[in-house]
Scaffold this active site. Structure first.
Site, short mmCIF file in Angstrom:
data_model
loop_
_atom_site.label_atom_id
_atom_site.label_comp_id
_atom_site.label_asym_id
_atom_site.label_seq_id
_atom_site.Cartn_x
_atom_site.Cartn_y
_atom_site.Cartn_z
CE1 TYR A 51 -51.39 -6.42 -8.23
CE2 TYR A 51 -53.39 -7.57 -7.61
CZ TYR A 51 -52.51 -6.52 -7.43
OH TYR A 51 -52.74 -5.58 -6.45
N GLY A 198 -51.78 -3.85 3.35
CA GLY A 198 -50.57 -3.84 4.18
C GLY A 198 -50.86 -3.75 5.67
CB ALA A 201 -46.76 -4.42 8.96
CE LYS A 202 -42.92 -4.69 2.84
NZ LYS A 202 -41.58 -4.15 2.54
N GLY A 203 -46.49 -9.31 7.44
CA GLY A 203 -46.44 -10.40 8.41
C GLY A 203 -45.79 -10.03 9.73
CG LEU A 204 -42.79 -6.99 10.04
CD1 LEU A 204 -42.37 -5.56 9.71
CD2 LEU A 204 -41.63 -7.73 10.71
CG LEU A 205 -48.33 -5.35 12.68
CD1 LEU A 205 -49.17 -4.22 12.13
CD2 LEU A 205 -48.06 -5.13 14.17
#
Length: 306
Positions: A51, A198, A201-205
């Site tokens: 990172y 995850g 889910a990349k902010g979808l949830l």
């Protein structure tokens, strides 16, 4: 915040883990995020040597130097990188893993790493050499426990058979239920913890799922087409009975007995506050859990075998 045992080790980690990849390079800003997470009961920080080509570890080392004894620190290695040229190649050799630990210890300003993970892996790796390195590092006291970060079921299976890993970090969410079918029960049977990543889910949830769908979901997600994804998100929101979507998402993966901790990334302290607000000792009702399973796909691993 409730803490759970990491595998068979004597390490106990909070139900939420702060994933540090998104902290950024502003040291003051990063420290604010870390301090907020610690204040909210998170005791587990996850980073990796790759990172920001080591800078992330340096920033964390500086931020926690006065709090080290209160923190469970995880880092990962296996990507042989050059800080100067900013390129890397996969190298799970015993020599490199041993060298990587020493370098991480310097950057993190500590003399031990609580949990050390191989940062990936393939079925053709020299696993016996990698495992030998991990065991020797553990015996020397440089690491307390070790594991693997992977979404490859065949690789995870080999480590179950060959090593004494205490944990596996893997992608697992309401929209990515692949581990349920093939991996989770095996890990339970061998007392190996799952640390999810995850899971939002990349902010979808999240509470901003409609906005994030426009940014990240219109082309679909895994085996969901764009229209299927939006329809599924709407159905999840409806089934949640007023519970915020991020809380539903985290509680869904925590509900499985294999899950020890859920990794949440954060680029600002407000995200930490939002995701630590729920009471995770109050689990998801069985009726809601089953309804969510019916709404979402029971995905399976089609790739990631080698």
């Amino acid at each position: 915040m409730e803490k759970q045992q990491l595998g068979k080790s004597d390490i106990y980690i909070s139900r939420l883990t702060l994933g540090c990849m998104s902290l950024g390079t502003d040291r003051k800003h990063a420290k604010e995020i870390i301090d907020t997470a610690l204040d909210r009961g998170i005791n587990h920080l996850d980073t990796a040597d790759l990172y920001d080509f080591g800078l992330n570890e340096e920033i964390i080392g500086e931020a926690i130097k006065d709090k080290r004894k209160d923190i469970i620190l995880t880092t990962k290695a296996g990507n042989h990188f050059s800080k100067e040229s900013k390129n890397w190649f996969w190298d799970p050799s015993k020599e490199y893993i041993t060298e990587a630990v020493k370098n991480s210890l310097k950057r993190l300003k500590t003399d031990y790493i609580d949990f050390f993970m191989l940062h990936g892996g393939t079925i053709n790796d020299p696993m016996d050499d990698t495992i030998e390195a991990m065991e020797e590092l553990k015996q020397a006291g440089w690491i307390r426990a070790y594991g693997i970060s992977s979404i490859r079921p065949n690789v995870i299976q080999k480590y179950i058979e060959k090593s004494s890993i205490d944990g596996v970090m893997m992608q697992y969410s309401l929209l990515d239920r692949r581990p349920e079918e093939e991996i989770l029960e095996k890990l339970i049977a061998h007392n190996i913890s799952v640390i999810t990543r995850g899971s939002l889910a990349k902010g979808l949830l999240s509470v901003n799922y409609k906005e994030n769908f426009i940014k990240k979901g219109e082309e679909g997600f895994l085996d969901y087409t764009g229209p299927e994804l939006m329809n599924t998100l709407e159905n999840i929101a409806e089934a949640s009975e007023g519970i915020p979507l991020n809380e539903i998402a985290i509680k869904y993966v925590i509900k499985h007995p294999a899950t020890t901790s859920v990794t949440i990334g954060a680029s600002k302290r407000e995200q930490v506050l939002e995701n630590t607000r729920p009471d995770f000792t109050n689990g998801l009702p069985d009726t809601v859990y089953e309804k969510l399973k019916q709404i979402t796909k029971s995905n399976v691993y089609k790739e990631h075998r080698s």
